[in-house]
Design a protein around this motif. Structure first.
Motif, PDB file in Angstrom:
ATOM      1  N   GLN A  60      84.879  54.040   5.954  1.00  0.00           N
ATOM      2  CA  GLN A  60      84.186  55.326   5.858  1.00  0.00           C
ATOM      3  C   GLN A  60      84.086  55.955   7.234  1.00  0.00           C
ATOM      4  O   GLN A  60      83.547  55.364   8.165  1.00  0.00           O
ATOM      5  CB  GLN A  60      82.789  55.155   5.273  1.00  0.00           C
ATOM      6  N   LEU A  61      84.590  57.198   7.370  1.00  0.00           N
ATOM      7  CA  LEU A  61      84.538  57.919   8.638  1.00  0.00           C
ATOM      8  C   LEU A  61      83.533  59.075   8.595  1.00  0.00           C
ATOM      9  O   LEU A  61      83.000  59.463   9.627  1.00  0.00           O
ATOM     10  CB  LEU A  61      85.929  58.471   8.978  1.00  0.00           C
ATOM     11  N   GLY A  62      83.294  59.642   7.400  1.00  0.00           N
ATOM     12  CA  GLY A  62      82.407  60.796   7.266  1.00  0.00           C
ATOM     13  C   GLY A  62      80.945  60.445   7.490  1.00  0.00           C
ATOM     14  O   GLY A  62      80.554  59.268   7.455  1.00  0.00           O
ATOM     15  N   ILE A  63      80.144  61.482   7.694  1.00  0.00           N
ATOM     16  CA  ILE A  63      78.713  61.293   7.961  1.00  0.00           C
ATOM     17  C   ILE A  63      77.995  60.778   6.729  1.00  0.00           C
ATOM     18  O   ILE A  63      77.185  59.859   6.796  1.00  0.00           O
ATOM     19  CB  ILE A  63      78.083  62.619   8.435  1.00  0.00           C
ATOM     20  N   ASN A  64      78.285  61.360   5.559  1.00  0.00           N
ATOM     21  CA  ASN A  64      77.611  60.953   4.327  1.00  0.00           C
ATOM     22  C   ASN A  64      78.326  59.758   3.709  1.00  0.00           C
ATOM     23  O   ASN A  64      79.550  59.610   3.845  1.00  0.00           O
ATOM     24  CB  ASN A  64      77.565  62.114   3.334  1.00  0.00           C
ATOM     25  N   PRO A  65      77.583  58.869   3.014  1.00  0.00           N
ATOM     26  CA  PRO A  65      78.163  57.606   2.569  1.00  0.00           C
ATOM     27  C   PRO A  65      79.210  57.757   1.474  1.00  0.00           C
ATOM     28  O   PRO A  65      79.079  58.584   0.573  1.00  0.00           O
ATOM     29  CB  PRO A  65      76.956  56.811   2.063  1.00  0.00           C
ATOM     30  N   SER A  66      80.246  56.935   1.580  1.00  0.00           N
ATOM     31  CA  SER A  66      81.204  56.749   0.494  1.00  0.00           C
ATOM     32  C   SER A  66      80.781  55.501  -0.270  1.00  0.00           C
ATOM     33  O   SER A  66      79.834  54.806   0.125  1.00  0.00           O
ATOM     34  CB  SER A  66      82.618  56.586   1.063  1.00  0.00           C
ATOM     35  N   GLY A  67      81.470  55.217  -1.386  1.00  0.00           N
ATOM     36  CA  GLY A  67      81.055  54.081  -2.199  1.00  0.00           C
ATOM     37  C   GLY A  67      82.211  53.202  -2.596  1.00  0.00           C
ATOM     38  O   GLY A  67      83.367  53.641  -2.667  1.00  0.00           O
ATOM     39  N   LEU A  68      81.896  51.958  -2.867  1.00  0.00           N
ATOM     40  CA  LEU A  68      82.868  50.977  -3.344  1.00  0.00           C
ATOM     41  C   LEU A  68      82.231  50.256  -4.522  1.00  0.00           C
ATOM     42  O   LEU A  68      81.236  49.533  -4.354  1.00  0.00           O
ATOM     43  CB  LEU A  68      83.230  49.989  -2.235  1.00  0.00           C
ATOM     44  N   ASP A  69      82.759  50.522  -5.719  1.00  0.00           N
ATOM     45  CA  ASP A  69      82.209  49.904  -6.937  1.00  0.00           C
ATOM     46  C   ASP A  69      80.701  50.140  -7.065  1.00  0.00           C
ATOM     47  O   ASP A  69      79.943  49.264  -7.485  1.00  0.00           O
ATOM     48  CB  ASP A  69      82.520  48.410  -6.962  1.00  0.00           C
ATOM     49  N   GLY A  70      80.230  51.329  -6.664  1.00  0.00           N
ATOM     50  CA  GLY A  70      78.827  51.682  -6.839  1.00  0.00           C
ATOM     51  C   GLY A  70      77.937  51.385  -5.659  1.00  0.00           C
ATOM     52  O   GLY A  70      76.751  51.720  -5.674  1.00  0.00           O
ATOM     53  N   PHE A  71      78.466  50.751  -4.614  1.00  0.00           N
ATOM     54  CA  PHE A  71      77.662  50.415  -3.444  1.00  0.00           C
ATOM     55  C   PHE A  71      78.064  51.287  -2.259  1.00  0.00           C
ATOM     56  O   PHE A  71      79.228  51.633  -2.086  1.00  0.00           O
ATOM     57  CB  PHE A  71      77.843  48.938  -3.075  1.00  0.00           C
ATOM     58  N   ALA A  72      77.077  51.621  -1.435  1.00  0.00           N
ATOM     59  CA  ALA A  72      77.331  52.472  -0.274  1.00  0.00           C
ATOM     60  C   ALA A  72      78.059  51.679   0.810  1.00  0.00           C
ATOM     61  O   ALA A  72      77.766  50.507   1.057  1.00  0.00           O
ATOM     62  CB  ALA A  72      76.018  53.015   0.270  1.00  0.00           C
ATOM     63  N   LEU A  73      79.006  52.340   1.458  1.00  0.00           N
ATOM     64  CA  LEU A  73      79.716  51.733   2.573  1.00  0.00           C
ATOM     65  C   LEU A  73      78.992  52.016   3.881  1.00  0.00           C
ATOM     66  O   LEU A  73      78.302  53.023   4.006  1.00  0.00           O
ATOM     67  CB  LEU A  73      81.144  52.289   2.672  1.00  0.00           C
ATOM     68  N   LYS A  74      79.154  51.133   4.843  1.00  0.00           N
ATOM     69  CA  LYS A  74      78.666  51.389   6.190  1.00  0.00           C
ATOM     70  C   LYS A  74      79.728  52.147   6.962  1.00  0.00           C
ATOM     71  O   LYS A  74      80.915  51.838   6.876  1.00  0.00           O
ATOM     72  CB  LYS A  74      78.351  50.074   6.914  1.00  0.00           C
ATOM     73  N   ARG A  75      79.267  53.119   7.736  1.00  0.00           N
ATOM     74  CA  ARG A  75      80.210  53.943   8.477  1.00  0.00           C
ATOM     75  C   ARG A  75      80.958  53.112   9.527  1.00  0.00           C
ATOM     76  O   ARG A  75      80.367  52.273  10.223  1.00  0.00           O
ATOM     77  CB  ARG A  75      79.464  55.088   9.152  1.00  0.00           C
ATOM     78  N   ASN A  76      82.276  53.340   9.590  1.00  0.00           N
ATOM     79  CA  ASN A  76      83.172  52.706  10.568  1.00  0.00           C
ATOM     80  C   ASN A  76      83.301  51.194  10.395  1.00  0.00           C
ATOM     81  O   ASN A  76      83.768  50.503  11.307  1.00  0.00           O
ATOM     82  CB  ASN A  76      82.733  53.034  12.005  1.00  0.00           C
ATOM     83  N   CYS A  77      82.887  50.673   9.250  1.00  0.00           N
ATOM     84  CA  CYS A  77      83.115  49.255   8.945  1.00  0.00           C
ATOM     85  C   CYS A  77      84.318  49.155   8.008  1.00  0.00           C
ATOM     86  O   CYS A  77      84.505  49.992   7.126  1.00  0.00           O
ATOM     87  CB  CYS A  77      81.896  48.631   8.282  1.00  0.00           C
ATOM     88  N   THR A  78      85.152  48.125   8.199  1.00  0.00           N
ATOM     89  CA  THR A  78      86.356  47.955   7.395  1.00  0.00           C
ATOM     90  C   THR A  78      86.079  47.033   6.213  1.00  0.00           C
ATOM     91  O   THR A  78      85.489  45.963   6.371  1.00  0.00           O
ATOM     92  CB  THR A  78      87.504  47.384   8.241  1.00  0.00           C
TER      93      THR A  78
END
Length: 526
Positions: A60-78
């Motif tokens: 995730q690079l954007g300011i607002n969270p993206s999701g993976l299978d319903g869970f929020a991603l941490k920004r800049n984590c792979t």
């Protein structure tokens, strides 16, 4: 055998995006994805496919969270995902599926698994496609938040904190924060800093835990204008919220309205976001849900030595939504409110009824019709009605448009000389301001009548708030202007030189049902 990888939109709203082997691809707001949402960055997520191992690295690079299978991603984590993983470009929105062709040998058929995903996401599909689909909560697998995370809505207008373990529910237990869950340590009305707080009642943690155990989702809805005004830093306030949730020690979702718009109580913006976007598509049982807050309109000395409530915002929010309402003392201490005196709003919007247009407002003779009323009392709408119904034999002159009464008088003179009648669209609160028009009418040898709007101060303030929320093109009006009009006002009479004084009731008009629904809610806090 060569293998390909694609990112496919669950709704098939655009063509699959090719993910070449070992090449970083950026996905976000673009013509390709057809995502126009401004909260989605152009480079919201990056994806790098390994077509040999059937793995895609997502970040995730954007300011607002993206999701993976319903869970929020941490920004800049792979994160590493596999075949048929569900990726949400924005958390719970713009859902895409990772697919390898041919698929790995150990995967179930794509169609069966895709059907399962679609069942879980029925509510989101319904919102995006505007289709009527059956929704069964029994088949919806709810997931807890994996970690604490913050989100922003409409820039800095609304902040949402979701603590680890928050789970959606059909039942919502909603609470105000200041004066309800916490109070100041200093004893002052307003906290001196973000550390000036303590629990308002010893029973707060146990009572909230009880709601959680009974299947409720516990949320906080709080107005925090000092953040929007820059008096409190949002980063400091975030720490306050995180410390409060840790103190209560249960999963809580917190909504912070920082502006004066649709999210601020008693308007229903925070609740609307909660129920429509932050509850996994579950319909909320309004009869089982409730709201608790201290802004209930209780008058001074409602209990011995108690000050009056600072507003009615919490109680009016509950009334707007049709929710059961509790005061903090009632909920946390078990006190009865049966004999607690509570003030009522000066204006009750859902009691307003439409009035037919008064044909007597138009005369066969050339004249000046002087309107009198608060800002927001309906003068401009009435002036427009008169223009249209008279086939533009009447023309309005408005100080807000022309800038001064002198310019209005000059324009009125010109119109009268052309054979038109004039509607004076200004507040005209006192005899002095109205004398300009009776004098001009006498000079031009035409009749002068007065139309006084009966709209009350609180009703006019409600109308003004509605304009702001609907972003109607009107100059903003602050409370000082309303107070000034009230202090200056002198009842118009025929002794001033008016041929007649007509009282006119406010006549609402709406472009659609949603506008009317909002108008008939309580919009003012007192």
């Amino acid at each position: 055998m060569s293998r390909l990888c694609y990112l496919k939109c669950l709704l098939d709203s655009h063509a699959p995006i090719n993910l070449p082997h070992n090449v970083e691809i950026f996905v976000g707001r673009s013509k390709i994805t057809k995502i126009r949402d401004q909260s989605c960055s152009r480079q919201q997520i990056s994806l790098k496919a390994n077509c040999v191992e059937c793995i895609v690295e997502i970040k995730q690079l954007g300011i607002n969270p993206s999701g993976l299978d319903g869970f929020a991603l941490k920004r800049n984590c792979t994160y590493k995902v596999g075949h048929e993983s569900r990726i949400e470009v924005l958390l719970n929105n713009y859902i895409h599926i990772v697919e390898f062709e041919p698929p790995p040998d150990d995967c179930m058929p794509i169609k069966n698994k895709k059907r399962k995903i679609e069942d879980e996401e029925t509510s989101f599909i319904k919102k995006k496609c505007h289709k009527t689909l059956a929704h069964t909560n029994e088949n919806l697998k709810l997931k807890e938040a994996m970690e604490d995370f913050w989100e922003g809505v409409d820039g800095t207008e609304l902040y949402i904190f979701t603590s680890k373990g928050v789970k959606s529910s059909e039942k919502i237990a909603a609470f105000d924060m200041d004066g309800t869950l916490i109070k100041t340590k200093s004893g002052k009305v307003h906290p001196v800093d973000t550390n000036d707080w303590q629990l308002a009642f010893p029973t707060v943690p146990s009572k909230l835990k009880e709601q959680l155990q009974n299947g409720y989702k516990v949320v906080i809805l709080s107005n925090q204008a000092p953040i929007g005004k820059g008096r409190v830093k949002i980063e400091d306030f975030k720490k306050k919220i995180e410390n409060l949730v840790a103190k209560i020690n249960i999963p809580i979702q917190v909504y912070i309205a920082t502006g004066k718009g649709f999210y601020r109580k008693p308007t229903p913006g925070m609740w609307k976001v909660l129920t429509e976007k932050k509850n996994d598509g579950l319909s909320v049982d309004m009869n089982a849900s409730f709201y608790c807050g201290d802004a209930a309109g209780r008058v001074a000395n409602w209990a011995p030595g108690k000050k009056k409530d600072h507003s009615m915002a919490d109680k009016l929010l509950a009334e707007n939504l049709g929710l059961k309402f509790y005061t903090p003392e009632e909920f946390f201490l078990g006190h009865s409110v049966a004999n607690v005196p509570m003030a009522k709003p000066d204006f009750i919007p859902n009691e307003l009824v439409s009035e037919p247009f008064n044909e007597n407002l138009m005369s066969k003779e050339k004249e000046i019709l002087v309107l009198v009323g608060y800002p927001g009392s309906g003068k401009s709408f009435l002036a427009k009605q008169i223009e249209e119904k008279s086939a533009h034999k009447y023309v309005s002159v408005c100080r807000d448009v022309l800038g001064s009464w002198q310019k209005c008088a000059a324009e009125a003179t010109r119109l009268l000389q052309q054979g038109k009648s004039v509607v004076v669209d200004s507040t005209n609160p006192d005899i002095e301001s109205r004398a300009r028009w009776t004098s001009l009418a006498k000079e031009m040898k035409v009749d002068c009548r007065c139309a006084k709007m009966t709209t009350s101060k609180s009703h006019a303030q409600h109308n003004n708030k509605f304009r702001e929320l609907m972003k109607i093109n009107h100059l903003p009006v602050n409370d000082i202007v309303f107070h000034s009009y009230k202090n200056k006002f002198q009842e118009p009479t025929t002794k001033e030189g008016f041929k007649e004084v007509i009282e006119v009731k406010f006549n609402p008009s709406f472009s659609d049902e949603e506008s009317e629904k909002l108008y008939k809610m309580y919009l003012l806090e007192k």
